[in-house]
Design a protein around this motif. Structure first.
Motif, PDB file in Angstrom:
ATOM      1  N   THR A 143       0.752  -1.181  -0.001  1.00 15.85           N
ATOM      2  CA  THR A 143       0.033  -0.022   0.075  1.00 15.85           C
ATOM      3  C   THR A 143       0.901   1.005  -0.115  1.00 15.85           C
ATOM      4  N   ALA A 144       0.858   1.951  -1.218  1.00 20.55           N
ATOM      5  CA  ALA A 144       1.507   3.354  -1.181  1.00 20.55           C
ATOM      6  C   ALA A 144       0.552   4.181  -1.003  1.00 20.55           C
ATOM      7  N   SER A 145       0.643   5.205  -2.045  1.00 23.18           N
ATOM      8  CA  SER A 145      -0.388   6.483  -1.553  1.00 23.18           C
ATOM      9  C   SER A 145      -0.167   7.575  -2.998  1.00 23.18           C
ATOM     10  N   PRO A 188      -3.856   4.618  -3.261  1.00 22.75           N
ATOM     11  CA  PRO A 188      -5.166   5.146  -2.736  1.00 22.75           C
ATOM     12  C   PRO A 188      -5.271   6.767  -2.886  1.00 22.75           C
ATOM     13  N   GLY A 189      -6.163   7.377  -3.449  1.00 19.15           N
ATOM     14  CA  GLY A 189      -6.349   8.683  -2.990  1.00 19.15           C
ATOM     15  C   GLY A 189      -6.903   8.720  -1.608  1.00 19.15           C
ATOM     16  N   ALA A 190      -7.919   9.898  -1.598  1.00 17.12           N
ATOM     17  CA  ALA A 190      -8.538   9.900  -0.188  1.00 17.12           C
ATOM     18  C   ALA A 190      -9.781   8.890  -0.154  1.00 17.12           C
ATOM     19  N   PRO A 194     -11.447   5.295   9.133  1.00 18.73           N
ATOM     20  CA  PRO A 194     -11.190   5.995  10.674  1.00 18.73           C
ATOM     21  C   PRO A 194      -9.891   6.969  10.393  1.00 18.73           C
ATOM     22  N   ALA A 195      -8.759   6.596   9.740  1.00 16.67           N
ATOM     23  CA  ALA A 195      -7.556   7.060   9.812  1.00 16.67           C
ATOM     24  C   ALA A 195      -7.827   8.476   9.110  1.00 16.67           C
ATOM     25  N   LEU A 196      -8.371   8.608   8.187  1.00 17.92           N
ATOM     26  CA  LEU A 196      -8.910  10.076   7.200  1.00 17.92           C
ATOM     27  C   LEU A 196      -9.747  10.616   8.100  1.00 17.92           C
ATOM     28  N   GLU A 197     -10.945  10.216   8.524  1.00 21.07           N
ATOM     29  CA  GLU A 197     -11.873  10.977   9.002  1.00 21.07           C
ATOM     30  C   GLU A 197     -11.446  11.430  10.606  1.00 21.07           C
TER      31      GLU A 197
HETATM   32  N1  LIG Z   1      -7.232   6.335   4.229  1.00 18.88           N
HETATM   33  C1  LIG Z   1      -7.051   6.667   3.204  1.00 18.88           C
HETATM   34  O1  LIG Z   1      -7.618   7.840   2.797  1.00 18.88           O
HETATM   35  C2  LIG Z   1      -5.554   6.268   2.668  1.00 18.88           C
HETATM   36  C3  LIG Z   1      -4.998   6.852   1.467  1.00 18.88           C
HETATM   37  C4  LIG Z   1      -3.848   6.506   0.994  1.00 18.88           C
HETATM   38  C5  LIG Z   1      -3.144   5.403   1.751  1.00 18.88           C
HETATM   39  N2  LIG Z   1      -3.575   4.970   2.706  1.00 18.88           N
HETATM   40  C6  LIG Z   1      -2.961   3.938   3.454  1.00 18.88           C
HETATM   41  O2  LIG Z   1      -3.547   2.790   3.694  1.00 18.88           O
HETATM   42  C7  LIG Z   1      -3.216   2.055   4.985  1.00 18.88           C
HETATM   43  C8  LIG Z   1      -3.916   1.941   6.332  1.00 18.88           C
HETATM   44  O3  LIG Z   1      -4.676   2.962   6.142  1.00 18.88           O
HETATM   45  P1  LIG Z   1      -6.463   2.594   6.765  1.00 18.88           P
HETATM   46  O4  LIG Z   1      -7.063   3.715   6.028  1.00 18.88           O
HETATM   47  O5  LIG Z   1      -6.558   1.266   6.548  1.00 18.88           O
HETATM   48  O6  LIG Z   1      -5.967   2.936   8.332  1.00 18.88           O
HETATM   49  P2  LIG Z   1      -6.808   2.656   9.571  1.00 18.88           P
HETATM   50  O7  LIG Z   1      -6.141   3.454  10.624  1.00 18.88           O
HETATM   51  O8  LIG Z   1      -8.136   2.333   9.393  1.00 18.88           O
HETATM   52  O9  LIG Z   1      -6.217   0.935   9.795  1.00 18.88           O
HETATM   53  C9  LIG Z   1      -4.869   0.962  10.091  1.00 18.88           C
HETATM   54  C10 LIG Z   1      -4.653  -0.506  11.027  1.00 18.88           C
HETATM   55  O10 LIG Z   1      -3.456  -0.693  11.065  1.00 18.88           O
HETATM   56  C11 LIG Z   1      -3.052  -1.173  12.520  1.00 18.88           C
HETATM   57  N3  LIG Z   1      -1.592  -0.608  12.987  1.00 18.88           N
HETATM   58  C12 LIG Z   1      -0.975   0.316  13.116  1.00 18.88           C
HETATM   59  N4  LIG Z   1       0.208   0.265  13.332  1.00 18.88           N
HETATM   60  C13 LIG Z   1       0.220  -0.966  13.344  1.00 18.88           C
HETATM   61  C14 LIG Z   1       1.811  -1.677  13.624  1.00 18.88           C
HETATM   62  N5  LIG Z   1       2.854  -1.074  13.856  1.00 18.88           N
HETATM   63  N6  LIG Z   1       1.604  -3.142  13.236  1.00 18.88           N
HETATM   64  C15 LIG Z   1       0.615  -3.755  13.247  1.00 18.88           C
HETATM   65  N7  LIG Z   1      -0.675  -3.016  12.959  1.00 18.88           N
HETATM   66  C16 LIG Z   1      -0.682  -1.684  12.943  1.00 18.88           C
HETATM   67  C17 LIG Z   1      -4.108  -0.304  13.338  1.00 18.88           C
HETATM   68  O11 LIG Z   1      -4.139  -0.900  14.636  1.00 18.88           O
HETATM   69  C18 LIG Z   1      -5.177  -0.324  12.384  1.00 18.88           C
HETATM   70  O12 LIG Z   1      -6.011  -1.230  12.567  1.00 18.88           O
HETATM   71  C19 LIG Z   1      -1.856   3.012   5.363  1.00 18.88           C
HETATM   72  O13 LIG Z   1      -0.615   2.417   4.672  1.00 18.88           O
HETATM   73  C20 LIG Z   1      -2.158   4.388   4.805  1.00 18.88           C
HETATM   74  O14 LIG Z   1      -0.845   5.298   4.481  1.00 18.88           O
HETATM   75  C21 LIG Z   1      -4.741   5.334   3.332  1.00 18.88           C
END
Ligand SMILES: NC(=O)c1ccc[n+]([C@@H]2O[C@H](COP(=O)([O-])OP(=O)(O)OC[C@H]3O[C@@H](n4cnc5c(N)ncnc54)[C@H](O)[C@@H]3O)[C@@H](O)[C@H]2O)c1
Length: 265
Positions: A143-145, A188-190, A194-197
């Protein structure tokens, strides 16, 4: 319904957001899923959702910043399911409070970002590869961004570490392609997780939506479906690629939103 039949998939960060959606979608397609997360409670919850729907899942507590913990995660996978075919190195991100511009960014946070995003991807792959090679091949999904593709006024570390993830993806693809191991990344874009919100004020959510070509933000499932495709043999001729799943955010001209408003009815 059986696009991932006979496959064993490990998804780090599977306890929440995109990782939870991907875990459930992979199970729906027949994969046995290892839901690996820092939060035991979150991993157990995702695994329970999968089992309730009739799938097979193993919750594993992991800290992807700790190599011993990664090794234990892979060992638990093989002990439970006998092999390993798909690894999603999904955990990542930085702390937006301290990941600022070059003059003000925290260098401690930069080091943590490298560990959480880059080292974790390298080590997860290193520990999974022998099992994939033994199984005759596999698929690594990183997963990049979109932050890897554009400059920003803040989150200097985030862009840098995600660009490194894209680079590592290509190295893995070249190095282990001959053993039938594919490696691709998703930007992924936006995406409304939970992380974004939790990290963005409401006004920013609206401006992000206006910055997309499509009139909405992504859902965790939008990324999860792409992960299923990359895990499946449908993508057998695809390796070393970055799939940008961003509602058209990065491909449109910055003038487009303004020009749209000027169009005649
Ligand atoms: N949400 C977005 O808009 C978005 C956009 C681009 C990229 N991303 C990428 O997606 C990935 C995760 O995003 P998400 O939106 O699913 O996040 P999220 O916060 O909903 O979920 C992240 C999960 O990772 C777990 N976690 C955190 N640190 C950890 C660790 N050291 N070891 C094991 N587990 C760990 C957390 O407990 C959580 O359950 C990231 O790589 C993020 O950079 C997200």
């Amino acid at each position: 319904m059986e696009r991932l039949k006979d496959k064993v998939a490990v998804i780090t960060g599977g306890g929440s957001g995109i990782g939870r959606a991907a875990s459930r979608l992979m199970s729906r397609e027949g994969a046995r899923v290892v839901v690996a997360d820092y939060s035991t409670e979150a991993a157990t919850e995702t695994a329970a959702l999968i089992e309730e729907a009739g799938g097979r899942a193993l919750p594993v507590t992991v800290d992807v910043t700790d190599e011993g913990s990664i090794a234990d995660m892979i060992a638990a996978t093989v002990a439970e399911f006998g092999s390993l075919n798909v690894l999603c190195n999904h955990v990542g991100g930085t702390d937006p409070r301290t990941d600022l511009d070059v003059l003000r960014m925290s260098m401690d946070e930069f080091d943590r970002a490298v560990s959480r995003n880059v080292t974790s991807t390298l080590l997860g792959t290193r520990h999974a590869l022998p099992h994939m090679i033994r199984a005759g091949g596999g698929s690594v999904i990183n997963t990049a961004s979109v932050a890897a593709l554009v400059g920003d006024v803040l989150q200097t570390s985030y862009g840098a570490v995600k660009a490194a993830v894209v680079s590592i993806t290509k190295s893995i693809a070249v190095q282990y392609g001959p053993q039938n191991v594919r490696c691709n990344a998703i930007a992924p874009g936006a995406v409304l997780t939970p992380a974004l919100e939790n990290n963005l004020p409401p006004g920013v959510i609206q401006s992000l939506t206006e910055g997309n070509a499509l009139p909405y933000l992504g859902s965790p499932e939008d990324i999860g479906h792409t992960m299923v495709f990359l895990a499946s043999d449908e993508s057998r001729y695809l390796t070393g690629q970055l799939l940008v799943v961003d509602g058209g955010m990065t491909m449109q001209s910055s003038a487009a939103p303004g020009r749209r408003a000027q169009l005649p009815d």
